[in-house]
Design an enzyme around this catalytic site. Sequence first.
Site, PDB file in Angstrom:
ATOM      1  N   ARG A   1     -45.111 -35.935  21.602  1.00  0.00           N
ATOM      2  CA  ARG A   1     -44.970 -36.699  20.573  1.00  0.00           C
ATOM      3  C   ARG A   1     -43.593 -37.387  21.537  1.00  0.00           C
ATOM      4  NH1 ARG A   1     -46.793 -33.790  17.342  1.00  0.00           N
ATOM      5  NH2 ARG A   1     -46.542 -33.196  15.540  1.00  0.00           N
TER       6      ARG A   1
ATOM      7  N   SER B   1     -44.510 -35.581   9.191  1.00  0.00           N
ATOM      8  CA  SER B   1     -42.712 -35.195   9.687  1.00  0.00           C
ATOM      9  C   SER B   1     -42.189 -36.382   9.769  1.00  0.00           C
ATOM     10  CB  SER B   1     -43.119 -34.348  11.055  1.00  0.00           C
ATOM     11  OG  SER B   1     -43.924 -33.165  10.769  1.00  0.00           O
TER      12      SER B   1
ATOM     13  N   GLU C   1     -38.346 -38.726  13.650  1.00  0.00           N
ATOM     14  CA  GLU C   1     -39.793 -39.307  14.451  1.00  0.00           C
ATOM     15  C   GLU C   1     -40.945 -40.423  14.115  1.00  0.00           C
ATOM     16  OE1 GLU C   1     -42.818 -36.174  14.154  1.00  0.00           O
ATOM     17  OE2 GLU C   1     -43.557 -37.836  13.578  1.00  0.00           O
TER      18      GLU C   1
HETATM   19  N1  EPU Z   1     -41.346 -24.368   7.010  1.00  0.00           N
HETATM   20  C1  EPU Z   1     -40.215 -23.705   6.133  1.00  0.00           C
HETATM   21  N2  EPU Z   1     -40.138 -24.429   4.925  1.00  0.00           N
HETATM   22  C2  EPU Z   1     -40.988 -26.175   4.741  1.00  0.00           C
HETATM   23  C3  EPU Z   1     -41.687 -26.264   6.126  1.00  0.00           C
HETATM   24  C4  EPU Z   1     -42.045 -25.612   6.963  1.00  0.00           C
HETATM   25  O1  EPU Z   1     -39.489 -22.370   6.757  1.00  0.00           O
HETATM   26  O2  EPU Z   1     -40.524 -26.744   4.114  1.00  0.00           O
HETATM   27  C5  EPU Z   1     -41.522 -23.299   8.551  1.00  0.00           C
HETATM   28  C6  EPU Z   1     -42.700 -22.717   8.119  1.00  0.00           C
HETATM   29  O3  EPU Z   1     -42.845 -21.350   7.267  1.00  0.00           O
HETATM   30  C7  EPU Z   1     -44.056 -22.239   9.542  1.00  0.00           C
HETATM   31  C8  EPU Z   1     -42.615 -23.288  10.681  1.00  0.00           C
HETATM   32  O4  EPU Z   1     -41.560 -23.524   9.352  1.00  0.00           O
HETATM   33  O5  EPU Z   1     -42.733 -21.395   9.997  1.00  0.00           O
HETATM   34  C9  EPU Z   1     -43.026 -24.680  11.077  1.00  0.00           C
HETATM   35  O6  EPU Z   1     -43.572 -24.854   9.588  1.00  0.00           O
HETATM   36  P1  EPU Z   1     -45.563 -25.848   9.790  1.00  0.00           P
HETATM   37  O7  EPU Z   1     -46.276 -25.049  10.302  1.00  0.00           O
HETATM   38  O8  EPU Z   1     -45.947 -26.444   8.246  1.00  0.00           O
HETATM   39  O9  EPU Z   1     -45.323 -27.094  11.181  1.00  0.00           O
HETATM   40  P2  EPU Z   1     -44.040 -28.196  11.230  1.00  0.00           P
HETATM   41  O10 EPU Z   1     -43.237 -27.673  12.895  1.00  0.00           O
HETATM   42  O11 EPU Z   1     -43.847 -27.510  10.569  1.00  0.00           O
HETATM   43  C10 EPU Z   1     -45.126 -29.939  12.990  1.00  0.00           C
HETATM   44  C11 EPU Z   1     -45.832 -30.459  13.143  1.00  0.00           C
HETATM   45  C12 EPU Z   1     -46.976 -31.722  12.488  1.00  0.00           C
HETATM   46  C13 EPU Z   1     -48.052 -30.992  12.377  1.00  0.00           C
HETATM   47  C14 EPU Z   1     -47.852 -29.267  11.848  1.00  0.00           C
HETATM   48  C15 EPU Z   1     -49.179 -28.368  12.068  1.00  0.00           C
HETATM   49  C16 EPU Z   1     -44.318 -31.582  13.636  1.00  0.00           C
HETATM   50  C17 EPU Z   1     -42.405 -32.225  14.250  1.00  0.00           C
HETATM   51  N3  EPU Z   1     -44.666 -31.763  12.544  1.00  0.00           N
HETATM   52  O12 EPU Z   1     -44.837 -29.081  11.482  1.00  0.00           O
HETATM   53  O13 EPU Z   1     -46.531 -32.610  12.258  1.00  0.00           O
HETATM   54  O14 EPU Z   1     -49.218 -30.838  11.662  1.00  0.00           O
HETATM   55  O15 EPU Z   1     -46.778 -29.000  13.085  1.00  0.00           O
HETATM   56  O16 EPU Z   1     -49.727 -28.680  13.719  1.00  0.00           O
HETATM   57  O17 EPU Z   1     -44.155 -31.402  14.830  1.00  0.00           O
HETATM   58  C18 EPU Z   1     -46.273 -34.642  11.995  1.00  0.00           C
HETATM   59  O18 EPU Z   1     -45.795 -35.008  13.672  1.00  0.00           O
HETATM   60  O19 EPU Z   1     -46.337 -36.188  11.453  1.00  0.00           O
HETATM   61  C19 EPU Z   1     -47.336 -34.120  11.280  1.00  0.00           C
HETATM   62  C20 EPU Z   1     -47.404 -33.866  10.002  1.00  0.00           C
END
Ligand code: EPU
Length: 342
Positions: free
Chosen positions: A164, A233, A329
């Site tokens: 990012r 995010s 972000e």
């Molecule tokens: N999780 C929870 N509760 C929640 C949300 C997430 O426990 O309410 C846990 C999930 O179970 C998982 C972990 O957190 O173990 C990560 O969650 P997820 O795979 O949904 O991805 P993320 O880290 O929340 C990142 C990016 C997203 C991108 C996804 C998929 C960032 C800040 N966010 O989200 O990017 O789509 O991975 O690659 O890096 C964005 O930047 O706007 C965005 C949506």
Amino acid sequence: MNIESQVQLKPFNTLSVSATASHFVKVQSVAELEEALQFAQQQNLNVLLLSGGSNMMLPEQIHALVIAIDIQGIELVAEDENTATLRVGAGQVWHDFVLWTTEQKMYGLQNLALIPGLVGASPVQNIGAYGVEAGEFIESVEVYDRQSKQTQHIQAVDCQFSYRHSIFKDDPNRYVITHVIFKLLKHADLKMNYGDLKAAMGDEITPENLQKQVIQIRQSKLPDPKEFPNAGSFFKNPIINQQDFTQLIEKFPNIPHYPQKDNQVKIAAGWLIDQSGWKGKRLNQVGMFHKQALVLVNYADATLKDVKATFQAVQKDVYDKFGVHLEPEPVLFNEQGLIQNH
Ligand code: EPU
């Protein structure tokens, strides 16, 4: 070029906060951009560059020239047996561009389907999802350099892409991105290792199906900005050092984490927020989405003040429980149209 005054930017930011710009102009070419920049200089106005508005927080009044970049076009500029190189206008809608590449059998960006925003913003924070970052497929970025008043190409290596981040974040007032040059693959090298992506794909291991599954996963978790205004995010996943991580995982063994280079560890902000009781919780009209706690939603006519009240409450609760600071972000602007530190 038509410079308008007192323009409401609510439809131009996906968080849908009310924000009035003293001056506003849409530019469709580099020549128009130069003209707009000259006007700002003559009038002693700061410039706020507007792309898709999907990663910004705006105050209620902005005294500046808001320049919306609307440069269109996709050109094939080079091609060989294995790759196709495209020059894409900064104003192209990102998701439509990704769908178009897939139809043309040009591969690499399929994991990034359905990310809101425009092509010109993709290098700025090096958008990423499901194990792929835009920077991996960017060959160079064509910019208008406000210092030298000339256009130039910045090669990918000089963009310093990381999680990012890029040089465009470090030096936000210098370059205006006008085009992005992507080098895509003719034979797909599918990245399916993120979460349940591989399982979701079943037996159909094709780039078309990969794109379809990414769209389905996103639609199942992430709110559509048209229905629930949001900026994707809202916080970055924090990157902490191994020592702090060791202490954290002793207390919270289930914390989702991803090892990084240089002995650092990335932890899931969504999980921290969820565990702090904020999933589906609201403070007045702003809250964290019930299906993905990392996404902040404006449920009704919020202003920046309301957004700040909620995100600061989330930051505080996460810090009190885990001792981890969450960094927003989206980019925060002040009333003079300049980027502010969070
Ligand atoms: N999780 C929870 N509760 C929640 C949300 C997430 O426990 O309410 C846990 C999930 O179970 C998982 C972990 O957190 O173990 C990560 O969650 P997820 O795979 O949904 O991805 P993320 O880290 O929340 C990142 C990016 C997203 C991108 C996804 C998929 C960032 C800040 N966010 O989200 O990017 O789509 O991975 O690659 O890096 C964005 O930047 O706007 C965005 C949506």
